[in-house]
Design a protein around this motif. Structure first.
Motif, short mmCIF file in Angstrom:
data_model
loop_
_atom_site.label_atom_id
_atom_site.label_comp_id
_atom_site.label_asym_id
_atom_site.label_seq_id
_atom_site.Cartn_x
_atom_site.Cartn_y
_atom_site.Cartn_z
N UNK A 236 -8.51 0.73 -2.07
CA UNK A 236 -7.28 0.79 -2.80
C UNK A 236 -6.37 1.97 -2.17
N UNK A 237 -6.98 3.25 -2.24
CA UNK A 237 -6.29 4.51 -1.90
C UNK A 237 -6.03 4.28 -0.37
N UNK A 238 -6.83 3.78 0.49
CA UNK A 238 -6.83 3.72 1.87
C UNK A 238 -5.65 2.78 2.45
N UNK A 239 -5.22 1.83 1.54
CA UNK A 239 -4.68 0.61 2.06
C UNK A 239 -2.92 1.11 2.08
N UNK A 240 -2.69 2.28 1.46
CA UNK A 240 -1.30 2.35 1.41
C UNK A 240 -1.10 3.77 1.03
N UNK A 241 0.19 4.30 1.06
CA UNK A 241 0.62 5.75 0.64
C UNK A 241 0.40 6.02 -0.95
N UNK A 242 -0.40 7.27 -0.93
CA UNK A 242 -0.72 7.51 -2.52
C UNK A 242 0.65 8.04 -3.02
N UNK A 243 1.46 8.83 -2.32
CA UNK A 243 2.67 9.61 -2.92
C UNK A 243 3.87 8.78 -2.30
N UNK A 244 4.57 8.42 -3.32
CA UNK A 244 5.81 7.40 -3.03
C UNK A 244 7.00 8.27 -2.14
N UNK A 245 7.69 7.86 -1.52
CA UNK A 245 8.62 8.63 -0.59
C UNK A 245 9.60 9.48 -1.34
#
Length: 100
Positions: free
Chosen positions: A73-82
C-alpha cells in the motif's frame, strides 16, 4: 548569573562520596584467573536450530502478511500529501529572538 549557577551546580556534583567497592568482593575473586576467551563459532556449533510452536508460526505468518500488505500500500502512492510536501520543501523558519 545563570553561568555562575550552572558552574556552582556542576562543581558541587564533584564533591560527592563514592561507595567503597573493594570490600564487596569475596576473598577468592582477587586471586582468581581471568576467564578464558573462546571463539564464538565454537559456542554456536552443535546448537539445535530455533524452533517455533505451531501457534507461533500461524501468528508470525499473519503478521508477515499484514506487513507485506502495508508495504504494498505504501508503494502504490505518495506517503506525504502535496500540501505537506510543499511545507516540508519550504524548510524551517526560525522566529526572531528579541535582543539577540
Amino acid at each position: 548569573m545563570r553561568l555562575v549557577l550552572l558552574t556552582f551546580l556542576a562543581l558541587t556534583g564533584a564533591c560527592t562520596n563514592f561507595p567503597e567497592f573493594d570490600g564487596s568482593q569475596s576473598p577468592g575473586v582477587a586471586r582468581a584467573p581471568w576467564p578464558r576467551l573462546v571463539p564464538l563459532s565454537g559456542l554456536l556449533e552443535g546448537q539445535p536450530p530455533a524452533r517455533t510452536q505451531p501457534e507461533m508460526a500461524a501468528d508470525l505468518d499473519t503478521r508477515a502478511e499484514a506487513l507485506r500488505r502495508r508495504a504494498a500500500a505504501l508503494q502504490q502512492g505518495d506517503v506525504v500529501d502535496e500540501g505537506t510536501r510543499r511545507r516540508m520543501d519550504g524548510g524551517v523558519t526560525f522566529p526572531e529572538v528579541p535582543g539577540a
